[in-house]
Design an enzyme around this catalytic site. Structure first.
Site, mmCIF file in Angstrom:
data_model
loop_
_atom_site.group_PDB
_atom_site.id
_atom_site.type_symbol
_atom_site.label_atom_id
_atom_site.label_comp_id
_atom_site.label_asym_id
_atom_site.label_seq_id
_atom_site.Cartn_x
_atom_site.Cartn_y
_atom_site.Cartn_z
ATOM 1 N N GLU A 147 -1.844 7.641 -3.094
ATOM 2 C CA GLU A 147 -1.740 8.941 -2.898
ATOM 3 C C GLU A 147 -0.047 9.211 -3.139
ATOM 4 O O GLU A 147 0.615 8.307 -3.331
ATOM 5 C CB GLU A 147 -1.692 9.521 -1.302
ATOM 6 C CG GLU A 147 -2.926 9.241 -0.566
ATOM 7 C CD GLU A 147 -2.874 9.371 0.829
ATOM 8 O OE1 GLU A 147 -3.892 8.939 1.520
ATOM 9 O OE2 GLU A 147 -1.731 9.344 1.399
ATOM 10 N N CYS A 180 1.444 9.043 4.916
ATOM 11 C CA CYS A 180 0.647 8.242 4.011
ATOM 12 C C CYS A 180 -0.567 7.571 4.592
ATOM 13 O O CYS A 180 -0.320 7.180 5.659
ATOM 14 C CB CYS A 180 1.748 7.463 3.284
ATOM 15 S SG CYS A 180 2.175 5.748 4.278
HETATM 16 S S1 SF4 Z 1 4.702 1.757 6.733
HETATM 17 FE FE1 SF4 Z 1 4.151 -0.427 7.097
HETATM 18 S S2 SF4 Z 1 2.079 -0.491 6.741
HETATM 19 FE FE2 SF4 Z 1 2.448 1.523 6.281
HETATM 20 S S3 SF4 Z 1 2.761 1.426 3.999
HETATM 21 FE FE3 SF4 Z 1 4.614 1.042 4.857
HETATM 22 S S4 SF4 Z 1 4.966 -1.262 5.190
HETATM 23 FE FE4 SF4 Z 1 2.827 -0.655 4.698
#
Ligand code: SF4
Length: 338
Positions: free
Chosen positions: A91, A330
């Site tokens: 995305e 995300c």
């Molecule tokens: S918040 Fe944590 S689990 Fe989500 S994409 Fe970023 S590093 Fe990965």
């Protein structure tokens, strides 16, 4: 490079010249410019002789993910689900600010970091993206939405420091004078806190903004939210080394989760930990369309938290909630094509 020699968009002009020793350098330079602009077909490269276009097609392929879905919110935020050449979905989000348009892009398909509030990590890491696949998100988003892009945030799916070779290649290509010419100063890299990666980034001498997803000032809460937590003090030491090596202020992202990490005592602890070093704290409203376990903080608690942190010295902002109705957190859209 994970894309292999066939992935032309990830190549520097020097690498392309090495692959095409029989072609005049100025022709290779023309091809590089087309690749960096996001050409989706060799036939678009109209100032190249047909024989050279055929040679390029023989040598490799263009990185042209297809937009499987594009959602636009009332505030102009656009979220695009890209299908990559191997069918993986990632995305990008276009965010519109007064100072310009910024693309938040993905650096991995999936993620292995396991953060409790994040949909991107469900299913783990599938693979790293190539520099070309990151560039294609920038050029593709600009094309899909029809607007210029002046900034990049590496905060989509994936942990950028878990794919640092390709991320570094991407940032250097992005800044290339024959490419998109976007300075690393317009790039912000967000990490959950991989210590080796922060140290490597400091040594790479790229003047980008390091943004650390902190989300808790104490190890108990942080490890619950982010199982890879190396220890808050270890992480902040790495951030201080980064500032010392680069002179660039570190930003700290903090998602406010009701009754989990938004109490006043945690705000004061956070403020005390960051006092004395240039730091910026960006408070992020939690998007409740996530994994369901958490709730966003109440507005009065957000104000109270911000004031308590700021009383110790760090600058504090609260991010505007962009694209609420399109699930802009995300990893949420990606799962819809799995
Ligand atoms: S918040 Fe944590 S689990 Fe989500 S994409 Fe970023 S590093 Fe990965």
């Amino acid at each position: 490079m994970t894309g292999g020699p066939a992935e032309l968009v990830s190549r520097t002009p020097e690498e392309l010249r090495a692959l095409l020793p029989e072609v005049p350098a100025y022709r290779v330079g023309q091809a590089f410019r087309w690749l960096q602009k996001g050409a989706r077909a060799f036939d678009e490269m109209t100032d190249l002789p047909l024989s050279f276009r055929a040679r390029l097609a023989e040598l490799g392929h263009l990185t042209a993910p297809t937009a499987a879905r594009c959602q636009t919110a009332r505030d102009g935020t656009a979220k695009i689900l890209w299908r990559l050449s191997d069918g993986q979905g990632v995305e990008s989000v276009l965010m519109r600010y007064r100072h310009g348009n910024t693309v938040c892009l993905s650096t991995q398909a999936g993620c292995r970091q396991g953060c409790a509030f994040c949909a991107s990590t469900v299913g783990g890491l599938i693979r790293n993206l190539t520099a070309g696949e990151m560039l294609a998100q920038v050029t593709g988003t600009a094309r899909e939405v029809g607007v210029p892009v002046s900034g990049v945030v590496l905060m989509g799916i994936g942990e950028p420091l878990d794919n640092l070779d390709e991320v570094e290649r991407f940032v250097r290509l992005l800044a290339h004078p024959d490419g998109l010419r976007m300075s690393p100063r317009r790039v912000s890299l967000s990490t959950c806190g991989l210590i080796d990666g922060i140290d490597r980034l400091a040594a790479a001498a790229l003047p980008l903004t390091l943004s650390v997803s902190l989300h808790a000032p104490d190890d108990g809460t942080r490890t619950r939210l982010m199982p890879g937590n190396p220890g808050v003090s270890v992480l902040l030491d790495a951030c201080r080394r980064y500032f010392k090596a680069t002179g660039r202020r570190v930003s700290y992202e903090y998602i406010l989760l009701r009754d989990v990490n938004d109490t006043e005592d945690r705000a004061h602890l956070l403020g005390r930990l960051l006092a004395g070093t240039p730091a910026h704290v960006n408070l992020i409203p939690y998007n409740p369309a996530g994994r369901g376990e958490f709730r966003p903080s109440r507005p009065d608690q957000v104000r109270c938290f911000a004031a308590a942190v700021a009383s110790h010295g760090p600058s504090v902002t609260c991010r505007r909630r962009l694209g609420q109705e399109i699930d802009a957190a995300c990893g949420q859209l990606r799962r819809q094509i799995e």
